[in-house]
Design an enzyme around this catalytic site. Structure first.
Site, PDB file in Angstrom:
ATOM      1  CD  GLU A 103      11.410  24.816   4.542  1.00  0.00           C
ATOM      2  OE1 GLU A 103      11.951  23.701   4.725  1.00  0.00           O
ATOM      3  OE2 GLU A 103      11.159  25.612   5.469  1.00  0.00           O
ATOM      4  CG  PHE A 156      17.032  34.052  14.129  1.00  0.00           C
ATOM      5  CD1 PHE A 156      17.730  32.908  14.518  1.00  0.00           C
ATOM      6  CD2 PHE A 156      15.668  33.947  13.905  1.00  0.00           C
ATOM      7  CE1 PHE A 156      17.073  31.695  14.692  1.00  0.00           C
ATOM      8  CE2 PHE A 156      15.010  32.739  14.082  1.00  0.00           C
ATOM      9  CZ  PHE A 156      15.712  31.613  14.471  1.00  0.00           C
ATOM     10  CD  GLN A 157      14.607  31.069  10.967  1.00  0.00           C
ATOM     11  OE1 GLN A 157      13.658  31.765  10.604  1.00  0.00           O
ATOM     12  NE2 GLN A 157      14.469  29.804  11.306  1.00  0.00           N
ATOM     13  CE  LYS A 217       8.240  39.861  10.107  1.00  0.00           C
ATOM     14  NZ  LYS A 217       8.478  39.195  11.388  1.00  0.00           N
ATOM     15  CG  MET A 243      21.681   3.610 -10.929  1.00  0.00           C
ATOM     16  SD  MET A 243      21.402   2.445 -12.286  1.00  0.00           S
ATOM     17  CE  MET A 243      20.000   3.195 -13.108  1.00  0.00           C
TER      18      MET A 243
END
Lengths: 565, 161
Positions: free
Chosen positions: A50, A112-113, A162, A479
């Site tokens: 993502e 959940f999630q 949802k 760096m």
């Protein structure tokens, strides 16, 4: 017309003229993906992480000037997106990120999630929303796009439960977005424009210091016109590169920590400093009290909070960069000053700058048996005629690209400036190539950064994008190693990359082409072959291991205290 | 220097968190904060007291104004204003000090809102200076508990016709 929330969502994207979205599915957005599957107006790019979806949407926005769109699921999908959102926030990039959320009845239940992504992203978005009622969906999406693209642009997140997306609504007719509390100022105050122009004309050593605002505000033409009218030298921040032609004789190149000697000297000795769409970042100013100490500072910025935040400003102008430069050009044209005479007055200043340019030009020690990274960038510039879109990861290679590619056009350097996000370049190259299908897009990468999102090779291959990766491979986190060399007695703590993949084989494993150069003589043939190949090519340039980026202003020092080797 | 800032904002979910998050994220300081819905439905007034030099306070007001839900920000410190805070104080009141507590309450126009055999609870409204004065007088007697609302403030209307 009656439709579901997911259908209304698609209709809103069409309304905003969105053609491409970047995303990754999951349980909370499965209904949305079902609707995406059943239409063909909007192309969905399936990323492999993502973070990459948001970086790609961000680069799409930087290249096209349109709002970029990403779609992620709830919970881990949303938290993975946070680095991408923060990257866009720090560089003021207009994107809208949609995250799935558990059904409203479960919010707050540790479902959940489930994660409070609106809470998490509050400090790194321009604004964010949780849509709890289907009737708010369409107005919220319209408002989000408006907020993202206007004023000082930035990322906006919309959290979509949802059940809300499955509810039915009558799609509301489009009305212009009106917000009581948000009305950015674009038009400059005429009195401030006059004051600024007079101060500039009174100066003997003016410098234009331009930042990302010039590019975001599409002000490069007006700015270039202004610089030419009076012959004012221009220096650019990392985000401002391309806002003024880098090969022009008035260009001083980049300023700040890894800026040119002459840019930093010119700013330090200037008597009028005109900051346009720049924000006096610590990487630019070094020690603040030694930054342009003798200058009258004029600051043009659309965001009032940028003005007098780090450096006290004498003449503030809150306005769009384009609108302000337009008005300044008009003021000069209408004034009784003879611009040619005024230009001629800057002769001694230009002589001084020329002297600095001759004394310490931007350069490096050339070698015949080992590839110098700067040489690779120079060759890339030469073989693409400076016309490629360059994305970068973060680190030494990023600075070499900034120093040696001499960007002539806006929206051609796509880099994470503010947040400095390693792993930005490859997903950004995907977004850039989607926005500009016909252009050459090159991700200038380091071996450390590239591995942070190397899985996106699959995304690029799946979309058949002929992205090029120029990997400057030194087997170090270069760096940090450079800082350890200079300031920590060469204690290379956790910077050598002892185990590395064979990057050519990695490319090949994804079905791409991998090429390697280990000698300077191989650089040009490798680049030529890559540019002639119409698929993804990874060029692995094995470079001199301990090359440093110079000049360098050590953190917290005055910008005139440069290490020059 | 202390500044009293009045913020008019849209009363939406999370808006208070946007304000407090701004202060903690940017290292600004909040000494007191009070917020409630006001005249117009859906609009709240938030009064906060902060401290910092002019540059910091300028940043605070600009950053507050930048929040999308914020309607208006006024630094009312420099203007002629009315400022009030309410405090509830439970003070020890034994046989020897009961009368003294009531006398102090009377002088400061405090009201007794709760009485028990060994304590009084007082309600006092006033400026920061008045509240400080009451507290200092009651402290030797024995303050058992104290709750404050935080300051609310309003600019005075123009006296000219």
């Amino acid at each position: 017309m009656k439709m579901t929330g997911t259908q209304a969502f698609m209709q809103c994207l069409e309304e905003e003229n969105v053609q491409t979205i970047f995303g990754f599915p999951g349980g909370a957005v499965i209904d949305l993906y079902d609707t995406i599957f059943q239409q063909d107006k909007i192309h969905h790019v399936l990323v492999r992480h993502e973070q990459a979806a948001v970086h790609a949407a961000d680069a799409y926005a930087r290249v096209s000037g349109q709002v970029g769109v990403a779609l992620v699921t709830s919970g881990p999908g949303a938290t993975n997106a946070v680095t991408g959102i923060a990257t866009a926030y720090l560089d003021s990039i207009p994107i809208v990120v949609f995250s799935g959320q558990v059904p409203t009845a479960l919010i707050g239940n540790d479902a959940f999630q489930e994660v409070d992504i609106v809470g998490i992203t509050r400090p790194c978005t321009k604004h964010n929303y949780l849509v709890k009622d289907i009737k708010d969906l369409v107005p919220t999406i319209r408002e989000a796009f408006h907020v993202a693209r206007t004023g000082r642009p930035g990322p906006v997140l919309i959290d979509l439960p949802k059940d809300v997306m499955a509810a039915i609504i009558d799609f509301p007719a489009k009305t212009p977005v009106k917000m009581r509390t948000y009305r950015p100022t674009y038009a400059p105050h005429p009195g401030q424009i006059e004051k600024a122009c007079k101060a500039i004309l009174a100066g003997k050593r003016p410098v234009l210091y331009i930042g990302g605002g010039v590019i975001l505000g599409n002000a490069h033409e007006q700015l270039t016109e202004f610089a030419y009218k009076l012959g004012i030298p221009v220096t650019m921040t990392l985000m401002g590169l391309g806002g003024f032609p880098g090969t022009d004789s008035l260009s001083l190149g980049m300023l700040g920590m890894h800026g040119t000697y002459f840019a930093n000297m010119a700013v330090a000795k200037s008597d009028v400093l005109i900051a346009v769409g720049a924000r006096f970042d610590d990487r630019v100013t070094g020690r603040v009290d030694a930054f342009a100490p003798d200058a009258t500072i004029i600051h043009i910025d659309i965001d009032p909070t940028s003005i007098s935040k780090n450096v006290e400003v004498d003449i503030p102008i809150v306005a769009g960069c384009k609108e302000a430069m337009e008005q300044m050009n008009k003021w000069l044209d209408a004034s009784s000053f003879d611009l040619e005479t005024e230009k001629a007055k800057l002769g001694p200043w230009h002589d001084q700058i020329k002297e600095w340019k001759t004394k310490y030009p931007l350069g490096y020690v050339e070698e015949t048996d080992v590839i110098k990274p700067q040489f690779v960038i120079q060759k890339l510039h030469e073989l693409t005629q400076g016309e490629a879109i360059i994305t970068t990861e973060v680190g030494q290679h990023q600075m070499w690209a900034a120093q040696f590619y001499h960007f002539n056009h806006p929206r051609t350097l796509i880099t994470s400036g503010g947040l400095g996000t390693m792993g930005y370049g490859l997903p950004a190259a995907i977004g850039a190539q989607m926005a500009a299908p016909g252009r050459t897009v090159i991700d200038v990468a380091g071996d450390g950064s590239l591995q942070m999102n190397i899985q996106e090779l699959a995304t690029a291959m799946q979309e058949r994008l002929p992205v090029k990766i120029a990997l400057l491979n030194n087997n170090y986190l270069g760096m940090v190693r450079q800082w350890q060399e200079l300031f920590y007695d060469k204690r290379y703590s956790a910077t050598p990359m002892e185990i590395q993949p064979d990057f050519v084989k990695v490319a090949e494993a994804y079905g791409a082409v991998g090429l390697r150069a280990t000698k300077p003589s191989e650089v040009e043939p490798v680049i030529k072959e890559a540019l002639a190949t119409n698929t993804l090519v990874l060029m692995d340039f094995v470079i001199s291991r301990e090359e440093g980026v110079f000049p360098m202003v050590p953190a917290g020092k005055a910008t005139t205290d440069m290490l020059l080797v | 220097m202390k500044h009293t800032i009045s913020v008019l904002l849209q009363n939406k979910p999370g808006v208070l968190s946007r304000v407090t998050g701004l202060f903690s994220g940017r290292g600004f300081n909040i000494e007191s904060l009070s917020v409630a819905e006001v005249l117009e439905p859906g609009v709240s007034c938030l009064t906060l007291v902060t401290s910092g030099d002019d540059g910091i306070v300028e940043q605070i007001t600009k950053q507050l104004h930048k929040l999308i839900d914020v309607i208006k920000v006024t630094d009312i410190t420099e203007t002629d204003n009315v400022e009030r805070e309410m405090v509830l104080i439970r003070v020890k009141a034994e046989a020897t000090t009961r009368a003294e507590v009531l006398r102090i309450a009377d002088i400061f126009r405090a009201r007794v809102v709760d009485v028990s055999p060994r304590s009084y609870a007082l309600e006092i409204t006033g400026t920061r200076a008045k509240i400080k004065a009451v507290c200092e007088l009651l402290k030797p007697i024995g303050i058992q508990e104290m709750v404050r609302t935080g300051i609310i403030a309003m600019t005075r209307a123009s006296k000219k016709l």
